[in-house]
Write a protein that holds these residues in place. Structure first.
Motif, mmCIF file in Angstrom:
data_model
loop_
_atom_site.group_PDB
_atom_site.id
_atom_site.type_symbol
_atom_site.label_atom_id
_atom_site.label_comp_id
_atom_site.label_asym_id
_atom_site.label_seq_id
_atom_site.Cartn_x
_atom_site.Cartn_y
_atom_site.Cartn_z
ATOM 1 N N THR A 144 -0.628 3.269 -15.610
ATOM 2 C CA THR A 144 -1.083 3.850 -16.869
ATOM 3 C C THR A 144 -0.376 5.193 -17.025
ATOM 4 O O THR A 144 -0.651 6.142 -16.286
ATOM 5 N N VAL A 145 0.544 5.242 -17.996
ATOM 6 C CA VAL A 145 1.458 6.380 -18.087
ATOM 7 C C VAL A 145 1.224 7.116 -19.401
ATOM 8 O O VAL A 145 1.281 6.513 -20.475
ATOM 9 N N PRO A 146 0.990 8.429 -19.340
ATOM 10 C CA PRO A 146 0.754 9.183 -20.577
ATOM 11 C C PRO A 146 2.036 9.330 -21.395
ATOM 12 O O PRO A 146 3.141 9.082 -20.916
ATOM 13 N N MET A 147 1.875 9.741 -22.630
ATOM 14 C CA MET A 147 3.011 10.023 -23.506
ATOM 15 C C MET A 147 4.001 10.962 -22.824
ATOM 16 O O MET A 147 3.613 12.000 -22.282
ATOM 17 N N HIS A 148 5.278 10.581 -22.805
ATOM 18 C CA HIS A 148 6.359 11.381 -22.221
ATOM 19 C C HIS A 148 6.125 11.646 -20.733
ATOM 20 O O HIS A 148 6.693 12.602 -20.185
ATOM 21 N N GLY A 149 5.308 10.800 -20.102
ATOM 22 C CA GLY A 149 4.944 11.055 -18.714
ATOM 23 C C GLY A 149 5.569 10.075 -17.749
ATOM 24 O O GLY A 149 6.401 9.227 -18.110
ATOM 25 N N VAL A 150 5.168 10.177 -16.495
ATOM 26 C CA VAL A 150 5.702 9.341 -15.430
ATOM 27 C C VAL A 150 4.606 9.084 -14.406
ATOM 28 O O VAL A 150 3.724 9.925 -14.199
ATOM 29 N N VAL A 151 4.663 7.915 -13.788
ATOM 30 C CA VAL A 151 3.897 7.639 -12.580
ATOM 31 C C VAL A 151 4.912 7.307 -11.500
ATOM 32 O O VAL A 151 5.794 6.460 -11.700
ATOM 33 N N LEU A 152 4.815 7.986 -10.376
ATOM 34 C CA LEU A 152 5.743 7.794 -9.272
ATOM 35 C C LEU A 152 4.988 7.271 -8.065
ATOM 36 O O LEU A 152 4.018 7.883 -7.615
ATOM 37 N N TYR A 153 5.438 6.121 -7.546
ATOM 38 C CA TYR A 153 4.825 5.520 -6.372
ATOM 39 C C TYR A 153 5.781 5.574 -5.183
ATOM 40 O O TYR A 153 6.994 5.432 -5.337
ATOM 41 N N SER A 154 5.198 5.760 -4.011
ATOM 42 C CA SER A 154 5.897 5.512 -2.746
ATOM 43 C C SER A 154 5.072 4.467 -2.013
ATOM 44 O O SER A 154 3.937 4.734 -1.607
ATOM 45 N N ILE A 155 5.621 3.244 -1.864
ATOM 46 C CA ILE A 155 4.836 2.146 -1.307
ATOM 47 C C ILE A 155 5.627 1.384 -0.257
ATOM 48 O O ILE A 155 6.864 1.405 -0.240
ATOM 49 N N LYS A 156 4.880 0.708 0.616
ATOM 50 C CA LYS A 156 5.447 -0.246 1.570
ATOM 51 C C LYS A 156 4.824 -1.605 1.306
ATOM 52 O O LYS A 156 3.619 -1.705 1.054
ATOM 53 N N CYS A 157 5.654 -2.633 1.376
ATOM 54 C CA CYS A 157 5.187 -3.980 1.062
ATOM 55 C C CYS A 157 5.494 -4.934 2.209
ATOM 56 O O CYS A 157 6.452 -4.743 2.963
ATOM 57 N N SER A 158 4.657 -5.979 2.314
ATOM 58 C CA SER A 158 4.896 -7.056 3.270
ATOM 59 C C SER A 158 4.448 -8.360 2.632
ATOM 60 O O SER A 158 3.866 -8.370 1.544
ATOM 61 N N CYS A 159 4.743 -9.476 3.299
ATOM 62 C CA CYS A 159 4.329 -10.777 2.776
ATOM 63 C C CYS A 159 2.821 -10.937 2.920
ATOM 64 O O CYS A 159 2.251 -10.626 3.965
ATOM 65 N N LEU A 160 2.182 -11.439 1.883
ATOM 66 C CA LEU A 160 0.736 -11.620 1.911
ATOM 67 C C LEU A 160 0.321 -12.535 3.053
ATOM 68 O O LEU A 160 -0.713 -12.330 3.687
ATOM 69 N N ALA A 161 1.164 -13.533 3.367
ATOM 70 C CA ALA A 161 0.828 -14.477 4.433
ATOM 71 C C ALA A 161 0.753 -13.793 5.794
ATOM 72 O O ALA A 161 0.075 -14.261 6.704
ATOM 73 N N GLN A 162 1.455 -12.674 5.941
ATOM 74 C CA GLN A 162 1.463 -11.964 7.221
ATOM 75 C C GLN A 162 0.283 -11.009 7.344
ATOM 76 O O GLN A 162 -0.035 -10.548 8.427
ATOM 77 N N TYR A 163 -0.362 -10.677 6.231
ATOM 78 C CA TYR A 163 -1.394 -9.641 6.243
ATOM 79 C C TYR A 163 -2.629 -10.033 7.050
ATOM 80 O O TYR A 163 -3.093 -9.243 7.885
ATOM 81 N N PRO A 164 -3.193 -11.264 6.898
ATOM 82 C CA PRO A 164 -4.347 -11.634 7.740
ATOM 83 C C PRO A 164 -4.015 -11.606 9.226
ATOM 84 O O PRO A 164 -4.849 -11.225 10.045
ATOM 85 N N ALA A 165 -2.794 -11.981 9.553
ATOM 86 C CA ALA A 165 -2.394 -11.957 10.966
ATOM 87 C C ALA A 165 -2.398 -10.527 11.493
ATOM 88 O O ALA A 165 -2.765 -10.264 12.642
ATOM 89 N N LEU A 166 -1.993 -9.583 10.642
ATOM 90 C CA LEU A 166 -2.000 -8.179 11.034
ATOM 91 C C LEU A 166 -3.426 -7.708 11.310
ATOM 92 O O LEU A 166 -3.716 -7.076 12.331
ATOM 93 N N VAL A 167 -4.334 -8.060 10.403
ATOM 94 C CA VAL A 167 -5.734 -7.670 10.581
ATOM 95 C C VAL A 167 -6.297 -8.287 11.857
ATOM 96 O O VAL A 167 -6.984 -7.641 12.639
ATOM 97 N N GLU A 226 0.853 -1.171 0.000
ATOM 98 C CA GLU A 226 0.000 0.000 0.000
ATOM 99 C C GLU A 226 0.892 1.225 0.000
ATOM 100 O O GLU A 226 2.063 1.163 0.352
ATOM 101 N N GLY A 227 0.349 2.351 -0.442
ATOM 102 C CA GLY A 227 1.155 3.566 -0.504
ATOM 103 C C GLY A 227 0.424 4.681 -1.203
ATOM 104 O O GLY A 227 -0.787 4.850 -1.029
ATOM 105 N N ILE A 228 1.140 5.409 -2.051
ATOM 106 C CA ILE A 228 0.562 6.604 -2.652
ATOM 107 C C ILE A 228 1.127 6.806 -4.049
ATOM 108 O O ILE A 228 2.300 6.520 -4.317
ATOM 109 N N ASP A 229 0.272 7.249 -4.959
ATOM 110 C CA ASP A 229 0.692 7.767 -6.256
ATOM 111 C C ASP A 229 1.085 9.220 -6.005
ATOM 112 O O ASP A 229 0.237 10.081 -5.731
#
Length: 526
Positions: free
Chosen positions: A499-522, A479-482
């Motif tokens: 989805t990137v426009p002509m001569h454009g950029v998409v910049l993400y700042s994200i944090k990732c974890s293992c999917l197996a750990q996610y239900p335990a977090l919830v 999860e993170g931010i565009d």
């Protein structure tokens, strides 16, 4: 900052009132707090970073320098009045975002009498052959004051003052055969004093300023004394950055770079040492100067066209692959490959002796592309537009907090080599690691139509973390931010599809974890 915090608190109360405290709701609230808090902290960090550089650090360029340079908006004709008006805008609007240097570029010592900028004999020099500001454009320089009064005014604004200089000695000094200050000994058996003609290497003129400057013979005491007197003068004026031109790339003069680097250190003043231009610059060449300078141009002059911008992708990639981003500099601080100024806002034309003030020809997408590439490649950020007409779009472009944080403090900055999008033509993906476990991912579209570009998050993880023992055996969830759209991303697994426009950029700042750990977090939150 506190308005942001209050906003988050209100959203938490509203969400709880509507939905109750379910596990999923708690996760979403935590993610919102995390992102908004991160932006808040980064803004505070960026502000403090700017103040820290100005007031506390004895080392220069510990992060890529930021500021404003006069060339893109004024070529060589800028005056004291206009320069200080632009500096005032930096102080009022940009210094909280780490922009601290204001630099007078190119030919501040040249008489502006309507003749060509390359005309011989139009430079003002003192009796020791050292360039002096044109007294008509820089009235406070009269009576031998140089840039002292301008530098004092800049410092009073909380900023730092920089100047552009050429390598060698002005041919105006050679024509006048000026004396050399504090030169020991004599050039011959007569015992006479050293003069400009004794140290000037005739036939070694700057290739693109042949009527203006020639190399100095640094193997003699007169040549060494001239360089020492020149940079001591700049230090005495209060100069904080020197942009040294006709000295790098195909114009490399290594003995003068070496001498100037040592002389600057001997002045005792913390001065950022910048080399230019970058035509023909290579990583192998940069290895010779990275320990001597704080920044060095690695490209041709960058102007506001796609044809000018596009070659910077390969250049930035090559210098990053060579490990030249942020290497230690011998006098303290670090050294940064420089992709040149950011030509946004209102500009002039190259080498124009008029005040044009035309709008930037890059589209907004292209400007975001340039700002993102410069930032993730950790190039110095030197804005070139006329700040008297700073518009909201350009201001937002220059002051995005996450982009600036990425430029200053990210690590592992590189273009992905092996990527699942490699078969998509005209695609570039850069990645970097943030300071709080986040990843920056910049997805560039160099093509002439919109593209859907998938990014394999496992490849990003491999590039930034290598064979980490904690590597997930299951899928990644992120999860993170565009960053440019300021939109949240939630529950992204394995791939992010940009989805990137002509001569454009998409910049993400994200944090990732293992999917197996996610239900335990919830479950733990619930």
């Amino acid at each position: 900052m506190f308005e942001l915090m209050r906003y988050v608190s209100k959203q938490v109360v509203k969400r709880q009132g509507r939905m109750g405290w379910s596990g999923a709701t708690c996760v979403h609230i935590i993610l919102e707090i995390r992102v908004v808090s991160l932006v808040t902290v980064l803004l505070f960090t960026t502000i403090m970073h700017g103040n820290h550089v100005v007031h506390c650090s004895s080392n220069v360029a510990t992060t890529p320098p930021r500021g404003w340079n006069s060339y893109d908006a004024f070529s060589w004709i800028i005056s004291e009045e206009v320069f200080l008006k632009n500096a005032r805008v930096v102080a009022e609007k940009l210094i909280p975002f780490g922009y601290e240097y204001v630099v007078v570029d190119f030919l501040w010592y040249r008489e502006n009498d309507g003749t060509a900028s390359t005309t011989r004999g139009k430079d003002f020099v003192d009796k020791y052959g050292r360039p002096q500001p044109d007294p008509q454009r820089w009235p406070s320089s009269r009576n031998g004051q140089g840039f002292k009064h301008v530098a004092d005014k800049v410092h009073d604004m909380g900023l730092k003052f920089g100047i552009h200089v050429m390598r060698g000695i002005s041919l105006a000094a050679v024509d006048k055969n000026t004396l050399i200050l504090n030169a020991k000994g004599s050039p011959d058996a007569s015992g006479r004093s050293w003069t400009a003609r004794d140290i000037a290497l005739q036939g070694e003129e700057c290739a693109w300023m042949r009527n203006s400057f020639t190399r100095v013979n640094l193997s003699c005491s007169g040549g060494q004394a001239f360089i020492e007197s020149l940079y001591q003068q700049y230090a005495d004026w209060g100069v904080d950055l020197v942009k040294h031109d006709c000295i790098f790339g195909s114009d490399l003069v290594l003995d003068e770079v070496t001498a100037v680097s040592q002389v600057i250190a001997n002045t005792g003043r913390p001065i950022v040492y910048s080399l230019s231009p970058g035509v023909g610059a290579t990583p192998a060449m940069a290895l010779q100067v990275a320990h001597l300078a704080n920044m060095y141009r690695v490209s041709r002059d960058n102007w506001d066209s796609w044809n000018s911008l596009q070659p910077h992708f390969d250049i930035a990639r090559d210098f990053a692959y060579a490990g030249l981003v942020g290497v230690n500099q011998a006098q303290g601080g670090r050294s940064w490959p420089d992709l040149d100024m950011l030509p946004f806002g209102f500009l002039t034309n190259p080498d124009d002796s008029r005040s044009v003030d035309r709008p930037c020809d890059l589209t907004v997408d292209e400007q975001q592309t340039e700002m993102t590439l410069w930032a993730i490649a950790k190039s110095p950020l030197m804005f070139g537009g006329d700040l008297r007409y700073l518009d909201d779009t350009t201001f937002a472009l220059l002051t995005n907090v996450l982009v600036l944080q990425m430029n200053a403090h990210s690590t592992g900055n590189t273009q992905l080599i092996h990527t699942s999008s490699r078969d998509i033509e005209d695609t570039r993906i850069w990645v970097a690691a943030g300071t709080s476990g986040e990843w920056f991912i910049a997805v560039f579209n160099l093509g002439s139509s919109m593209k859907l570009i998938p990014v394999n998050l496992a490849e990003v993880k491999q590039a930034l973390e290598g064979d980490n023992p904690a590597t997930c055996s299951s899928s990644l969830i992120c999860e993170g931010i565009d960053v440019w759209k300021n939109q949240f991303l939630e529950n992204v697994t394995n791939y992010v599809n940009a989805t990137v426009p002509m001569h454009g950029v998409v910049l993400y700042s994200i944090k990732c974890s293992c999917l197996a750990q996610y239900p335990a977090l919830v479950e733990s939150i619930h």
